[in-house]
Scaffold this motif. Sequence first.
Motif, short mmCIF file in Angstrom:
data_model
loop_
_atom_site.label_atom_id
_atom_site.label_comp_id
_atom_site.label_asym_id
_atom_site.label_seq_id
_atom_site.Cartn_x
_atom_site.Cartn_y
_atom_site.Cartn_z
N THR A 1 31.12 -24.29 -32.47
CA THR A 1 31.26 -25.30 -33.52
C THR A 1 31.23 -24.57 -34.86
OG1 THR A 1 28.88 -25.64 -33.75
CG2 THR A 1 30.04 -27.00 -32.10
N GLU A 2 31.56 -25.27 -35.92
CA GLU A 2 31.52 -24.66 -37.25
C GLU A 2 30.10 -24.21 -37.60
OE1 GLU A 2 33.92 -23.74 -39.39
OE2 GLU A 2 35.29 -24.28 -37.78
N ALA A 3 29.11 -25.02 -37.23
CA ALA A 3 27.71 -24.66 -37.52
C ALA A 3 27.30 -23.39 -36.75
CB ALA A 3 26.78 -25.81 -37.16
N GLN A 4 27.72 -23.30 -35.47
CA GLN A 4 27.41 -22.11 -34.68
C GLN A 4 28.11 -20.88 -35.26
OE1 GLN A 4 28.79 -23.69 -30.95
NE2 GLN A 4 26.70 -23.82 -30.14
N ARG A 5 29.35 -21.04 -35.69
CA ARG A 5 30.11 -19.93 -36.29
C ARG A 5 29.42 -19.44 -37.57
NH1 ARG A 5 32.89 -15.92 -35.00
NH2 ARG A 5 34.07 -17.21 -33.58
N ALA A 6 28.97 -20.38 -38.41
CA ALA A 6 28.29 -20.01 -39.65
C ALA A 6 26.99 -19.27 -39.35
CB ALA A 6 28.01 -21.26 -40.49
N GLN A 7 26.23 -19.75 -38.36
CA GLN A 7 24.98 -19.07 -37.98
C GLN A 7 25.27 -17.67 -37.44
OE1 GLN A 7 22.78 -21.12 -34.94
NE2 GLN A 7 20.99 -19.82 -35.17
N PHE A 8 26.31 -17.53 -36.63
CA PHE A 8 26.71 -16.25 -36.08
C PHE A 8 27.09 -15.28 -37.21
CE2 PHE A 8 30.11 -13.44 -34.54
CZ PHE A 8 29.47 -12.82 -33.48
N ALA B 1 37.90 -17.35 -20.73
CA ALA B 1 38.27 -17.48 -22.13
C ALA B 1 37.02 -17.30 -22.98
CB ALA B 1 38.87 -18.86 -22.37
N PRO B 2 37.19 -16.91 -24.23
CA PRO B 2 36.03 -16.79 -25.10
C PRO B 2 35.37 -18.15 -25.31
CG PRO B 2 38.06 -16.32 -26.30
CD PRO B 2 38.43 -16.57 -24.89
N ARG B 3 34.04 -18.12 -25.53
CA ARG B 3 33.32 -19.37 -25.79
C ARG B 3 33.78 -19.98 -27.10
NH1 ARG B 3 27.28 -18.68 -26.19
NH2 ARG B 3 27.52 -20.79 -26.93
N ARG B 4 33.90 -21.27 -27.10
CA ARG B 4 34.26 -21.97 -28.34
C ARG B 4 32.98 -22.31 -29.08
NH1 ARG B 4 39.42 -25.69 -27.12
NH2 ARG B 4 40.36 -24.30 -25.60
#
Length: 110
Positions: free
Chosen positions: A71-78, A66-69
Motif C-alpha cells: 500500500t502507499e503507507a507501507q511503501r512510505a514506511q519502507f 510476483a513481488p509483494r504489493r
Amino acid sequence: MTRLGASEREVVLTIADDEAGWSVFTDSARLTRRVLRVAAAWGASPERLGAGYRVTLPMAAVRFGAPRRMTEAQRAQFDRARAARQKPDSRAPELVATTSGAGPRAEEVS
C-alpha cells in the motif's frame, strides 16, 4: 581444466512438458551450496558433473512468485526505513581521539 569466470558460471533449470521434475545444473560459486541444500531437503542425490552438479528436483521444489504489493503507507514506511539505514545515526555520540595526557583516549562529543 580451465577455471570459469564469474560471467560463465550459472544455474540452469530445465523442464519439458512431459517431465515430472526440474533438471538443475549449477557450477555457480554463489548458489551451489543453496542448490545442494535444497536437493538434500527433497531427498535428491546430486551428480557431480565437471565443475558443477546436476540434480533432478520435484515440481514443488521450485516456485516463481510476483513481488509483494505494498500500500502507499507501507511503501512510505519502507522508504523511510531505507533512508534511515543509509544515513549515519544522528543520535549516536561521536568519538574523537585526543593525544593529550598519558596517551590516546576517546571522548564523547555531543
